[in-house]
Design an enzyme around this catalytic site. Structure first.
Site, PDB file in Angstrom:
ATOM      1  N   MET A  21       0.836  -1.205   0.000  1.00 58.75           N
ATOM      2  CA  MET A  21       0.000   0.000   0.000  1.00 58.75           C
ATOM      3  C   MET A  21       0.874   1.259   0.000  1.00 58.75           C
ATOM      4  SD  MET A  21      -3.417  -0.929   2.108  1.00 58.75           S
ATOM      5  CE  MET A  21      -2.781  -0.612   3.739  1.00 58.75           C
ATOM      6  N   GLY A  22       2.137   1.106  -0.362  1.00 60.15           N
ATOM      7  CA  GLY A  22       3.010   2.266  -0.496  1.00 60.15           C
ATOM      8  C   GLY A  22       3.527   2.788   0.836  1.00 60.15           C
ATOM      9  N   HIS A  28       9.114  -3.488   3.493  1.00 59.41           N
ATOM     10  CA  HIS A  28       8.744  -3.715   2.094  1.00 59.41           C
ATOM     11  C   HIS A  28       9.988  -4.067   1.260  1.00 59.41           C
ATOM     12  CE1 HIS A  28       5.475  -0.645   3.189  1.00 59.41           C
ATOM     13  NE2 HIS A  28       4.798  -1.735   2.915  1.00 59.41           N
ATOM     14  N   LYS A 140       4.635 -10.029   9.119  1.00 61.62           N
ATOM     15  CA  LYS A 140       4.066  -8.955   9.936  1.00 61.62           C
ATOM     16  C   LYS A 140       2.544  -9.047   9.941  1.00 61.62           C
ATOM     17  CE  LYS A 140       3.551  -4.621  11.539  1.00 61.62           C
ATOM     18  NZ  LYS A 140       2.544  -4.026  10.734  1.00 61.62           N
ATOM     19  N   ASP A 141       1.984  -9.300   8.744  1.00 60.62           N
ATOM     20  CA  ASP A 141       0.531  -9.488   8.613  1.00 60.62           C
ATOM     21  C   ASP A 141       0.292 -10.993   8.521  1.00 60.62           C
ATOM     22  OD1 ASP A 141      -0.561  -6.573   8.075  1.00 60.62           O
ATOM     23  OD2 ASP A 141       1.333  -6.795   7.021  1.00 60.62           O
ATOM     24  N   VAL A 167      10.612  -7.278   9.737  1.00 65.56           N
ATOM     25  CA  VAL A 167      11.765  -6.383   9.909  1.00 65.56           C
ATOM     26  C   VAL A 167      11.415  -5.392  11.023  1.00 65.56           C
ATOM     27  CG1 VAL A 167      13.263  -4.692   8.793  1.00 65.56           C
ATOM     28  CG2 VAL A 167      12.389  -6.640   7.489  1.00 65.56           C
ATOM     29  N   SER A 176       6.366  -0.227  10.303  1.00 66.86           N
ATOM     30  CA  SER A 176       5.050  -0.133   9.675  1.00 66.86           C
ATOM     31  C   SER A 176       4.836   1.288   9.174  1.00 66.86           C
ATOM     32  CB  SER A 176       3.973  -0.467  10.719  1.00 66.86           C
ATOM     33  OG  SER A 176       2.709  -0.009  10.288  1.00 66.86           O
ATOM     34  N   SER A 177       4.121   1.411   8.071  1.00 67.80           N
ATOM     35  CA  SER A 177       3.785   2.750   7.563  1.00 67.80           C
ATOM     36  C   SER A 177       3.016   3.519   8.631  1.00 67.80           C
ATOM     37  CB  SER A 177       2.928   2.649   6.295  1.00 67.80           C
ATOM     38  OG  SER A 177       3.518   1.765   5.375  1.00 67.80           O
TER      39      SER A 177
HETATM   40  P1  AMP Z   1       1.410  -2.901   3.474  1.00 68.63           P
HETATM   41  O1  AMP Z   1       1.976  -1.855   2.567  1.00 68.63           O
HETATM   42  O2  AMP Z   1       1.363  -2.515   4.913  1.00 68.63           O
HETATM   43  O3  AMP Z   1       0.106  -3.466   2.948  1.00 68.63           O
HETATM   44  O4  AMP Z   1       2.428  -4.116   3.428  1.00 68.63           O
HETATM   45  C1  AMP Z   1       2.794  -4.724   2.208  1.00 68.63           C
HETATM   46  C2  AMP Z   1       3.563  -5.984   2.500  1.00 68.63           C
HETATM   47  O5  AMP Z   1       4.708  -5.677   3.277  1.00 68.63           O
HETATM   48  C3  AMP Z   1       2.744  -7.000   3.315  1.00 68.63           C
HETATM   49  O6  AMP Z   1       3.006  -8.303   2.813  1.00 68.63           O
HETATM   50  C4  AMP Z   1       3.281  -6.816   4.709  1.00 68.63           C
HETATM   51  O7  AMP Z   1       3.169  -7.965   5.510  1.00 68.63           O
HETATM   52  C5  AMP Z   1       4.738  -6.497   4.433  1.00 68.63           C
HETATM   53  N1  AMP Z   1       5.352  -5.794   5.555  1.00 68.63           N
HETATM   54  C6  AMP Z   1       4.903  -4.656   6.160  1.00 68.63           C
HETATM   55  N2  AMP Z   1       5.694  -4.337   7.205  1.00 68.63           N
HETATM   56  C7  AMP Z   1       6.645  -5.298   7.272  1.00 68.63           C
HETATM   57  C8  AMP Z   1       7.764  -5.536   8.144  1.00 68.63           C
HETATM   58  N3  AMP Z   1       8.051  -4.727   9.159  1.00 68.63           N
HETATM   59  N4  AMP Z   1       8.530  -6.623   7.913  1.00 68.63           N
HETATM   60  C9  AMP Z   1       8.247  -7.457   6.886  1.00 68.63           C
HETATM   61  N5  AMP Z   1       7.221  -7.290   6.030  1.00 68.63           N
HETATM   62  C10 AMP Z   1       6.434  -6.223   6.216  1.00 68.63           C
END
Ligand code: AMP
Length: 272
Positions: A21-22, A28, A140-141, A167, A176-177
């Site tokens: 989601m950017g 990421h 993470k998710d 991470v 996290s964003s």
């Molecule tokens: P998001 O942009 O939050 O939807 O995350 C996109 C992808 O990045 C998803 O598969 C998340 O699980 C992964 N992600 C987000 N934060 C982390 C993190 N701290 N470590 C590893 N993967 C992450």
């Protein structure tokens, strides 16, 4: 995107896909690096999917910085970035929902009704557009990863789903964003998630097997920090996500805590 992907496939190249989601960060980027190691080409999508946000959630406030994101993907050696907009993804008349029966009835699914329908639907659509050989998701998710694995298996999508480790910042906070919403004081409080997880893991190492006792100790740890509200703390089977009352096999602890207004999630295996 389809043309690009077909061209690569016809040339016999493999494609790894990282949906996001950017507002990209180190978490990421670790997924993109994994994609590079596994495949000839890496495709990243950036799409803040409206259908996975509830009416009182942070869709409108979700952080965005497209120029920075593109610069980061370029530096990481990503081959293509797919940036659809919501009208393209959900044109008038769109009516399909992908919904799983059991896995969403746990953890985040309980406090975010409809969230995983939104996730499963958009990921199905993105996989159909990008047609990767491999797709990479972060642990993470953790519930999301379990749901995507199940969905890809159930629907015979023929895509390899790869999980990547969480991470963390130096003090353990999962990157996290949403961390950017935190004030300086809230950032201190946010350490409670990782501390609750590591404390719980230590309790199990020391011989505690009663899940309720472990959860109570984790809750006490979190509540000791200001501005924290526990959404859930669960000890669950890593495959079914069912609650586990007695720790005697592979179990994962998952938790969601509101720090100020930001809802943060984290998880960890308690046994190896
Ligand atoms: P998001 O942009 O939050 O939807 O995350 C996109 C992808 O990045 C998803 O598969 C998340 O699980 C992964 N992600 C987000 N934060 C982390 C993190 N701290 N470590 C590893 N993967 C992450």
């Amino acid at each position: 995107m389809r043309r690009y992907s077909s061209g690569l496939r016809q040339a016999g190249k493999t494609i790894a896909f990282v949906p996001t989601m950017g507002f990209l960060h180190q978490g990421h980027l670790s997924l993109m690096e994994k994609g590079k190691a596994l495949s000839d080409h890496v495709v990243v999508s950036i799409f803040v999917n409206p259908t996975q946000f509830g009416p009182n959630e942070d869709l409108a406030a979700y952080p965005k910085d497209e120029d920075r994101d593109l610069e980061m993907t370029r530096k990481t050696g990503v081959d293509a970035v797919f940036l659809p907009d919501a009208r393209q993804m959900y044109p008038d008349g769109f009516q399909t929902v992908v919904s799983l029966k059991a896995l969403p009835k746990h953890l985040c699914g309980l406090s975010r009704p409809g969230h995983f329908d939104g996730v499963a639907t958009v990921v199905t659509k993105l996989l159909g557009i990008v047609r990767p050989h491999t797709a990479i998701f972060g642990e993470k998710d953790f519930q999301q990863l379990a749901i995507i694995r199940q969905m890809v298996k159930d629907l015979e999508m023929g895509i390899d789903i790869v999980g990547a480790p969480i991470v963390r910042e130096a003090d353990g906070l999962a990157i996290s964003s949403r961390n950017m919403y935190l004030t300086t004081d809230q950032r201190q409080s946010a350490r409670c998630l990782y501390q609750a997880l590591t404390t719980s893991r230590q309790l199990v190492k020391d011989g505690e097997t009663n899940a309720d006792a472990i959860i109570r100790a984790a809750a006490a740890r979190i509540s000791a920090y200001p501005e924290t509200t526990i959404d859930y703390i669960a000890i669950c089977d890593p495959q079914t996500l069912d609650n586990v009352p007695v720790v005697n096999g592979l179990v994962r602890m998952a938790l969601a805590v509101k720090v100020g207004k930001s809802r943060l999630i984290d998880n960890m295996m308690l046994t190896q």
